[in-house]
Write a protein that holds these residues in place. Structure first.
Motif, mmCIF file in Angstrom:
data_model
loop_
_atom_site.group_PDB
_atom_site.id
_atom_site.type_symbol
_atom_site.label_atom_id
_atom_site.label_comp_id
_atom_site.label_asym_id
_atom_site.label_seq_id
_atom_site.Cartn_x
_atom_site.Cartn_y
_atom_site.Cartn_z
ATOM 1 N N VAL A 211 0.843 -1.192 0.000
ATOM 2 C CA VAL A 211 0.000 0.000 0.000
ATOM 3 C C VAL A 211 0.880 1.246 0.000
ATOM 4 O O VAL A 211 0.820 2.075 -0.905
ATOM 5 N N THR A 212 1.731 1.392 1.009
ATOM 6 C CA THR A 212 2.621 2.558 1.081
ATOM 7 C C THR A 212 4.052 2.240 0.642
ATOM 8 O O THR A 212 4.854 3.163 0.470
ATOM 9 N N ASP A 213 4.386 0.998 0.449
ATOM 10 C CA ASP A 213 5.747 0.587 0.097
ATOM 11 C C ASP A 213 5.974 0.799 -1.400
ATOM 12 O O ASP A 213 5.867 -0.129 -2.201
ATOM 13 N N LEU A 214 6.340 2.044 -1.790
ATOM 14 C CA LEU A 214 6.309 2.428 -3.200
ATOM 15 C C LEU A 214 7.618 2.981 -3.744
ATOM 16 O O LEU A 214 7.718 3.210 -4.954
ATOM 17 N N LEU A 215 8.630 3.215 -2.927
ATOM 18 C CA LEU A 215 9.827 3.884 -3.431
ATOM 19 C C LEU A 215 10.651 3.000 -4.357
ATOM 20 O O LEU A 215 11.338 3.504 -5.241
ATOM 21 N N ASN A 216 10.601 1.687 -4.157
ATOM 22 C CA ASN A 216 11.378 0.778 -4.990
ATOM 23 C C ASN A 216 10.458 -0.054 -5.880
ATOM 24 O O ASN A 216 9.439 -0.563 -5.409
ATOM 25 N N PRO A 217 10.799 -0.197 -7.163
ATOM 26 C CA PRO A 217 10.016 -1.074 -8.038
ATOM 27 C C PRO A 217 10.235 -2.533 -7.655
ATOM 28 O O PRO A 217 11.058 -2.848 -6.783
ATOM 29 N N MET A 218 9.509 -3.430 -8.322
ATOM 30 C CA MET A 218 9.546 -4.841 -7.977
ATOM 31 C C MET A 218 9.908 -5.689 -9.193
ATOM 32 O O MET A 218 9.661 -5.307 -10.338
ATOM 33 N N ASP A 219 10.482 -6.844 -8.928
ATOM 34 C CA ASP A 219 10.706 -7.850 -9.973
ATOM 35 C C ASP A 219 9.456 -8.712 -10.052
ATOM 36 O O ASP A 219 9.236 -9.601 -9.227
ATOM 37 N N GLN A 220 8.607 -8.447 -11.050
ATOM 38 C CA GLN A 220 7.315 -9.113 -11.198
ATOM 39 C C GLN A 220 7.337 -10.177 -12.289
ATOM 40 O O GLN A 220 6.283 -10.606 -12.735
ATOM 41 N N ARG A 221 8.514 -10.618 -12.700
ATOM 42 C CA ARG A 221 8.593 -11.519 -13.846
ATOM 43 C C ARG A 221 7.954 -12.872 -13.598
ATOM 44 O O ARG A 221 7.509 -13.528 -14.538
ATOM 45 N N GLN A 222 7.899 -13.305 -12.340
ATOM 46 C CA GLN A 222 7.281 -14.591 -12.014
ATOM 47 C C GLN A 222 6.483 -14.419 -10.734
ATOM 48 O O GLN A 222 6.981 -14.644 -9.625
ATOM 49 N N MET A 223 5.238 -14.024 -10.890
ATOM 50 C CA MET A 223 4.401 -13.618 -9.768
ATOM 51 C C MET A 223 4.220 -14.739 -8.746
ATOM 52 O O MET A 223 3.954 -15.880 -9.081
ATOM 53 N N GLY A 224 4.351 -14.349 -7.475
ATOM 54 C CA GLY A 224 4.003 -15.234 -6.379
ATOM 55 C C GLY A 224 5.067 -16.199 -5.939
ATOM 56 O O GLY A 224 4.922 -16.857 -4.902
#
Length: 493
Positions: A211-224
């Motif tokens: 929700v608020t954890d937004l400063l760093n992007p994420m590695d979403q290449r393999q969800m979950g």
């Protein structure tokens, strides 16, 4: 493949009710330990877990714990008169090197056999070797530097035949080598710190939903397949911290507009039937993105307040004159906060954020507002066991039915349920995580069961299974057949 979309959630909840009783039957009595951890970094997950999660198929462990200890403030001292009995202090090493080597594999058991010329995601879909290294440098009293990086190569593409995979898949999944966190941190005054370089900043209190954890992007290449704490991507920024009593005021100036790593065309996690338009990543000149946080830590509770001006990680399509359709990232303003309250064996969590400037492909040129609310609870009253539940509602103000074209509803619900248990003198850790999207899970979700066993010091084996279930929301409407078994062997040094 499981076709009933509610079955994974039902199984998860039933298993969560049984696991504490099962664990109590096999666990031995152990003394409760009050650990006091002091470190130079004030945020969990920023320095000590850099070498965790080397394989996205399994959860990692803290490889730099111990290696990064001893770099705290040099002028800090334990209270009380302990000079006569305490051992002489050990001077920290000037250079400390740590790392981990990982071999991971995955077996997809729900995919159909591929057609001629199609990528082969049936059966074994990964055989990845990965190496991570971290170097910590003690520069002077109160000053330190950190350099971390990783490299991997997945041999499964050569085994299955590289010609059957797209160039984009080979570029993003077969091999990778890059620096991760690279920063310098030091004290300007006793109450004033500075941190320069590529770094990770953790906002919020949630372990499973953002929700608020937004400063760093994420590695979403393999969800979950991996917890959030191992997916954050470092960003080049300047950070200033001022400490006054129980309060800490932090300011951030981001010098790099880095976006999420998303599934690429041709991968088994790419949810669209056709390639997306070219993406225009903002050219950050050092003044486009900035943020501020006020944190207070008190007896039994803590509070954080946030404000930020950031480019949104999730892109929208936009027609650019003389160029054509492009993926663009909207500039958004966010204000929010987070709170933790400890009540005996219970930990209550809350997060809230309000966004201005949200843009969607279905409403060109229109700015929208959204408010997110997270409520969570964690219980640790069972021996060697932790149970948690987190709920999120993302509410779109002035909702327009056209936003459904972006997969947006007026209220977007998310749920996460988690069990963690330790067995066999803490040599075996079992984790069960389930997430559901939509009011009744109709948006899809996944369950992941994993077991991590310490074969010996610094050598651990992790095995598990992840099951996706289909829903009406992206990406679960397209990746329900990605169920797989996974395993990894990890040697830390």
């Amino acid at each position: 493949m499981i076709t009933n979309r509610y079955l994974p959630t039902t199984v998860l909840l039933g298993t969560l009710l049984l696991l504490p009783a099962m664990q109590s039957a096999v666990a031995e009595e152990s003394a409760e330990i009050d650990a006091v951890m002091e470190g130079f970094d004030d945020e969990a997950g920023t320095v000590d877990n850099v070498l965790d999660g080397f394989d996205e198929d399994a959860e990692g462990s803290n490889d730099l714990n111990g290696v990064l200890d001893g770099f705290g403030n040099d002028d800090s001292a334990a209270g009380g008169n302990t000079a006569r009995s305490a051992a002489p202090p050990v001077k920290p090493k000037r250079l400390q090197l740590s790392g981990a080597a990982v071999l991971g594999t995955a077996y997809n058991f729900a995919h159909d056999e591929p057609q001629a010329g199609e990528p082969d995601y049936h059966g074994f879909s990964r055989l990845r070797a990965k190496l991570g290294l971290g170097l910590k440098i003690r520069i002077a009293k109160g000053w330190m530097g950190v350099i971390k990086g990783h490299a991997f190569h997945d041999f499964i593409y050569e085994i299955n035949g590289r010609d059957d995979y797209s160039d984009e898949v080979l570029e993003h999944y077969e091999s990778e080598a890059e620096f991760d966190e690279v920063f310098l941190r030091g004290k300007l005054t006793p109450n004033f710190d500075i941190k320069l370089g590529r770094q990770i900043v953790v906002w919020g209190k949630s372990d499973n939903l953002r929700v608020t954890d937004l400063l760093n992007p994420m590695d979403q290449r393999q969800m979950g397949q991996t917890d959030i704490e191992y997916l954050r991507l470092p960003v080049n920024m300047t950070r200033l911290d001022y400490y006054l009593g129980s309060w800490n005021l932090s300011g951030y100036l981001l010098h790099e507009s880095r976006m999420d790593k998303r599934p690429t065309v041709g991968s088994d996690y790419y949810p669209f039937p056709m390639p997306m338009p070219q993406e225009d990543v903002p050219d950050n000149n050092g003044a486009d993105e900035y943020a501020v946080a006020l944190n207070g830590n008190f007896s039994g509770w803590d509070l954080s307040l946030y404000g930020a001006h950031l480019y949104r990680d999730q892109p929208h399509t936009e027609m650019v004159p003389a160029v054509g359709m492009r993926l663009r990232h909207a500039e958004t303003d966010m204000v929010g906060g987070a709170i933790n309250i400890a009540l005996g064996n219970w930990l209550l969590k809350g997060e809230a954020a309000h966004f201005d400037g949200m843009r969607y492909s279905s409403l060109p040129g229109e700015d929208k507002r959204r408010s997110d609310l997270l409520l969570g609870v964690e219980y640790s009253g069972f021996q060697d066991t932790s149970l948690s539940l987190e709920l999120v509602d993302r509410y779109s103000h002035d909702y327009d039915p056209l936003m459904a074209g972006d997969g947006i509803k007026e209220n977007m619900y998310e749920t996460a349920v988690r069990y963690t248990g330790n067995f066999m003198h803490d040599t075996l850790e079992v984790t069960l995580l389930g997430t559901a999207f939509g009011e009744a899970g109709d948006g899809g979700g996944f369950t992941r069961l994993s077991a991590k066993y310490d074969l010996r010091d610094a050598l651990e084996l992790t095995v598990g299974v992840i099951n996706y279930y289909e829903g009406e929301s992206i990406p679960f409407n397209a990746i329900a057949d990605n169920d797989r078994l996974f395993a990894q062997l990890k040697q830390s040094f």
